[in-house]
Enzyme design. Sequence first.
Site, mmCIF file in Angstrom:
data_model
loop_
_atom_site.group_PDB
_atom_site.id
_atom_site.type_symbol
_atom_site.label_atom_id
_atom_site.label_comp_id
_atom_site.label_asym_id
_atom_site.label_seq_id
_atom_site.Cartn_x
_atom_site.Cartn_y
_atom_site.Cartn_z
ATOM 1 N N ASP A 46 0.828 -1.205 0.000
ATOM 2 C CA ASP A 46 0.000 0.000 0.000
ATOM 3 C C ASP A 46 0.863 1.255 0.000
ATOM 4 O O ASP A 46 0.559 2.238 -0.668
ATOM 5 C CB ASP A 46 -0.919 0.034 1.225
ATOM 6 C CG ASP A 46 -2.040 -0.984 1.097
ATOM 7 O OD1 ASP A 46 -2.830 -1.109 2.041
ATOM 8 O OD2 ASP A 46 -2.108 -1.648 0.031
ATOM 9 N N TYR A 49 2.203 1.925 -3.410
ATOM 10 C CA TYR A 49 1.110 2.413 -4.257
ATOM 11 C C TYR A 49 0.854 3.892 -3.959
ATOM 12 O O TYR A 49 0.696 4.716 -4.854
ATOM 13 C CB TYR A 49 -0.144 1.569 -4.016
ATOM 14 C CG TYR A 49 -1.258 1.876 -4.988
ATOM 15 C CD1 TYR A 49 -2.243 2.797 -4.654
ATOM 16 C CD2 TYR A 49 -1.322 1.272 -6.240
ATOM 17 C CE1 TYR A 49 -3.262 3.109 -5.540
ATOM 18 C CE2 TYR A 49 -2.325 1.576 -7.141
ATOM 19 C CZ TYR A 49 -3.300 2.483 -6.788
ATOM 20 O OH TYR A 49 -4.297 2.795 -7.673
ATOM 21 N N GLU A 128 -46.398 -6.265 -12.710
ATOM 22 C CA GLU A 128 -45.016 -6.707 -12.941
ATOM 23 C C GLU A 128 -44.285 -6.800 -11.614
ATOM 24 O O GLU A 128 -44.498 -5.971 -10.737
ATOM 25 C CB GLU A 128 -44.297 -5.673 -13.835
ATOM 26 C CG GLU A 128 -45.045 -5.363 -15.113
ATOM 27 C CD GLU A 128 -44.447 -4.163 -15.870
ATOM 28 O OE1 GLU A 128 -43.287 -3.802 -15.590
ATOM 29 O OE2 GLU A 128 -45.155 -3.607 -16.725
ATOM 30 N N LYS A 130 -41.802 -6.044 -8.850
ATOM 31 C CA LYS A 130 -40.999 -4.846 -8.619
ATOM 32 C C LYS A 130 -39.609 -5.316 -8.210
ATOM 33 O O LYS A 130 -39.386 -5.715 -7.070
ATOM 34 C CB LYS A 130 -41.623 -3.965 -7.550
ATOM 35 C CG LYS A 130 -40.874 -2.666 -7.374
ATOM 36 C CD LYS A 130 -41.634 -1.697 -6.509
ATOM 37 C CE LYS A 130 -40.955 -0.347 -6.448
ATOM 38 N NZ LYS A 130 -39.584 -0.392 -5.923
ATOM 39 N N LYS A 304 -49.569 -1.197 -13.671
ATOM 40 C CA LYS A 304 -49.568 -0.095 -14.651
ATOM 41 C C LYS A 304 -50.820 -0.198 -15.505
ATOM 42 O O LYS A 304 -51.157 -1.296 -15.961
ATOM 43 C CB LYS A 304 -48.345 -0.203 -15.577
ATOM 44 C CG LYS A 304 -47.015 -0.130 -14.866
ATOM 45 C CD LYS A 304 -45.859 -0.338 -15.828
ATOM 46 C CE LYS A 304 -44.550 -0.411 -15.051
ATOM 47 N NZ LYS A 304 -43.433 -0.871 -15.879
ATOM 48 N N CYS A 422 -31.317 18.349 26.007
ATOM 49 C CA CYS A 422 -30.683 18.001 24.742
ATOM 50 C C CYS A 422 -29.343 17.314 25.046
ATOM 51 O O CYS A 422 -28.631 17.740 25.962
ATOM 52 C CB CYS A 422 -30.449 19.274 23.936
ATOM 53 S SG CYS A 422 -29.653 18.995 22.346
#
Length: 784
Positions: A46, A49, A128, A130, A304, A422
Amino acid sequence: MPDFPSAKPAADLTEAEAAEELIWLADTMAAHDIAYYQDDAPKVSDAEYDALKRRNAEIEAVFPDLVRENSPSLKVGAAASAQFSPVEHGVPMLSLDNAFSDEEAVEFEARVRRFLRLDDTVIAYTAEPKIDGLSASIRYEKGRLVRGATRGDGKVGEDVTANLRTLADIPERLSGSGWPEVIEIRGEVYLEHEGFKALNAAAEAAGQKTYANPRNAAAGSLRQIDPKISAQRPLRFFAYAWGLVSSPFAQTQWEALEALKAWGFQTNPQSRRVEGTDGLLGAYREMEGLRPRLGFDIDGVVYKVDRLDWQQRLGFVSRSPRWAIARKFPAEQARTILNAIDLQVGRTGAVTPVARLAPVTVGGVVVENATLHNADEIARKDVRIGDTVIVQRAGDVIPQVVAPVLEARPEGAEPYVFPDHCPCPLKTPLARETTASGAETVVRRCTGELACPFQRIEHLKHFVSRRAFDIEGLGEKQLQAFFDKGWVKEPADIFRLARDEAKLGELRETEGYGETSVANLKAGIDAKRPIPLDRFIYGLGIRHIGETTSLALARHFETVEAFLTAANMAAAQRAGGAHDVFSQLDGVGPTALDAILAWAKAPHAVLLPDDASFDARLKASVPKLNKTAREALERRFGDWAAFEAAAQAASAQAPGEDFAELAAVDGVGPVAASMIAGFFGEDHNRAMVDHLLAELQVQPAERPKTDTAVAGKTIVFTGALEKMTRDEAKAQAEALGAKVSGSVSKKTHLVVAGPGAGSKLKTATDLGIEVISEDDWLTLVGQG
Ligand code: IVH
C-alpha cells in the site's frame, strides 16, 4: 519504494518529461489496480502504491494542463458523481407511489377509473414484479446502443455506458424491427442471489468489504470506475419501460413489453396482464407466493394501466405517474436485544430516540439502529433497555422497533425515562411541542435552535443536500470535518471557504485531500453560486417549507428580492406571544378573538360604576363574547387593567395583511406562512440569509407554461366535482400553467362550479367572474 523513471523534483521537470512520466504513472497504477482488484494478487505494498499516487499528484500540481481524463488522481477519493459525466435524460425518470394494503390498491383502481371517467368499462393493467435493483436508461439510436445512464436525481444521471455495455442482457444492437429511430429503454439492473453470494464470498476471501444486500452490490458493481470490474460481476437487466422515443411503437404496456423482448431484452416472465381490482389483488397474491423461488429480490408488484393513451391522459403528480403504483410487500421482522437508547437531534431540533441494537439480519440487511419514533411511543410500547425487541424493516424505510418481547424481559429492567435535556454540550431543556392552538404533540424539541451544535450541523447538512444546494464534493463527512474545525458555522461559510486561499492551502496539505480534490471541491462550491430560487428557499431549512412549498413560493414571487420583502413584511406582522395568550386560551375561539382584538384597537368608553365586576365590564365592552369566553378571560386575567393591557398588546401583534397575503399564496397556507414569518423574525436568521446572499446569485424562478388556454389564469374550483378529485383538478390546472386558489376575489379569472357550490359561486356572480361547469372545464383543457 517504486523505481521512478526520474529522480527530479516535479518542479524541475520539463513539460515533455512530465507528460511522459504521467503516462508511465497511469499505466503502472492501472496495472497495479488490475492486480489488486481483479487478480486478487497485489504486486506492491500500500505504501508503494501511495508513493505512486503522490508523485502523480505532485506532477499534476506543477503541470495542471497535463491532467488527463483518465488520470489516476481522478479515480482516487473523488466524489462518486465526479467519476462519471452527467447525462440528461430525454424524459425524466420518475418514481412510483406506494400502496401497502389491498385497500390502497383498490383505491388506486378507483382513482384511475374516476380520473378517466369510466363507469363500468373494464380496465386492464399489467402487474409486474418490482425488482429490487437500480434503474438504468439506455439510449439506442438507429438500433445501436449509444449511451447508458443511472437514474441519478431523475433528471440527470451518471454516464455508465461502458459498464452497461458489459451486461449480456443489454444488446449492443436491437434485434427484430419496428424500433423507433431514437429510444431510451429503461429497466432494472440487479443481481441474482447466487451472483450476490459468489461476489461477497470472493470479496471476503480477498479481505475486501462485502455488500449488505444484492441491491447495494448491483449499485456498487455498476458504478465501478473500471468497466472491466463491472464485467466480472454477474449483473443482469430486466427491461420494463422507456423514456424518450422518436415515434410511438405500441398501444399498450403489454405490447411494449413484447416489443422489448423481441428487440433482444429480458422482460420479466412473471409479468401478467390482469383486469379490474380482482385481477390486481390476485396478481399480488400470486407474486407473494412466487417470491421465495424467483432467485432474485423483489419488493412488491408494480401495477400499470395497460392502455398507453390512458396513461397519457392520466399523466403525473409531481414525481410519480398517476397511471402506476407499487404495491409493496409487508415488512420483514427479526428479534434482537435493545442495548441502549440514544437521542438524535434533527435540523429543526426535533429529538428522535434511536434504539442501539445487537446486530441482527432483517430481510438480508444487518440492522444495528432502529427508530423508536418519540417519547410517547416508547412509553406506549413500554420498551426498556435490555429488552428483547422485534425489529421491522420495509423496503427503504428506516428500521423500527415494533414491540418488546415481554416473556424475555430481564429482571430489574426499568421503564425508560425520557431525558429532559438536549444531549448536546449545551444541555438545553427539551420542550414538548405544541400546535398553534396549544395542544401538545408527541414531538420533543431542543429549544436551542442554531445555538445547539447538533441542530447547526444538521442544518448545514440539509443545506448541501441533494435537493437543496447539492454541492458536489462536499459530502456529510467533509462537512462535519469543516464544522469541527470551526471553518463552517453557517451556510455562507461554505462559499467563503471556496475563496479562502489560506484554508484551501491548508486543506491541500491535509491527509486524504490533494491538489485535485481541493480543486474539485472549490469548483463544486462555485458551481452553486448561481442557484435557482426554489432551491435557495428550500436550502434555508425553514420548518414545514419542503420542496413543494419552496417551488410554490418561487413561482409566486419569481425573484429572491420579492420573496424576501414579503417574508420580512410578514415577519414584522406575525402574531407574537401577546397574541398567543388569547389565541391559545381555551374557551376563546376565533370569533371571540376577533371581537377582543377589534375592541382593543378602538376601545370605546362605556359608562359603568367604578365597582362594576370584570364580567359586567367585559359584557359592556365586547358584547359579542359568550359566557364561556368571558369566564375563561376572567380566570386568566381577573383584573380589568391586566386584561386591557394584554388585549392591546395582542392587537398590536395580530397578524396583518402582509402576513395574510403570504398565507394566501397558493401552496403555502397559514402554517407555512407563520414558519416563514417566524424564521425571518429572528435576527440571526436574517443575518444568515444576508451573509449567504452576498455569496450567491439567486436566479429567478422559471415561468410556468404560457401556451395553454388557462395559462396564467387564477382558477377556483368550488362545489362537488364528479369526474375528478380536487387534487386531480388542481394538478391538471397547474400543469397547464394556471394558478389554483381557494377563494374568489377580483383576481380570479374563472370559477369551476359543481353541484352544491355556495358562497364562492355567489361572490363570483357578484363580481361578474366567468363561471363554468366541470364538463366545460374538461372541454377547455382538451379532455372533454
Ligand atoms: S416502472 C414511471 N416497473 O421501482 C414509472 N419500475 O419505485 C417508472 N422498479 O425507479 C418505473 N421494477 O427502479 C417500473 N416493473 C417495474 C419495476 C420498477 C422495479 C423500480 C424502478 C423505479 C422504482 C420506483
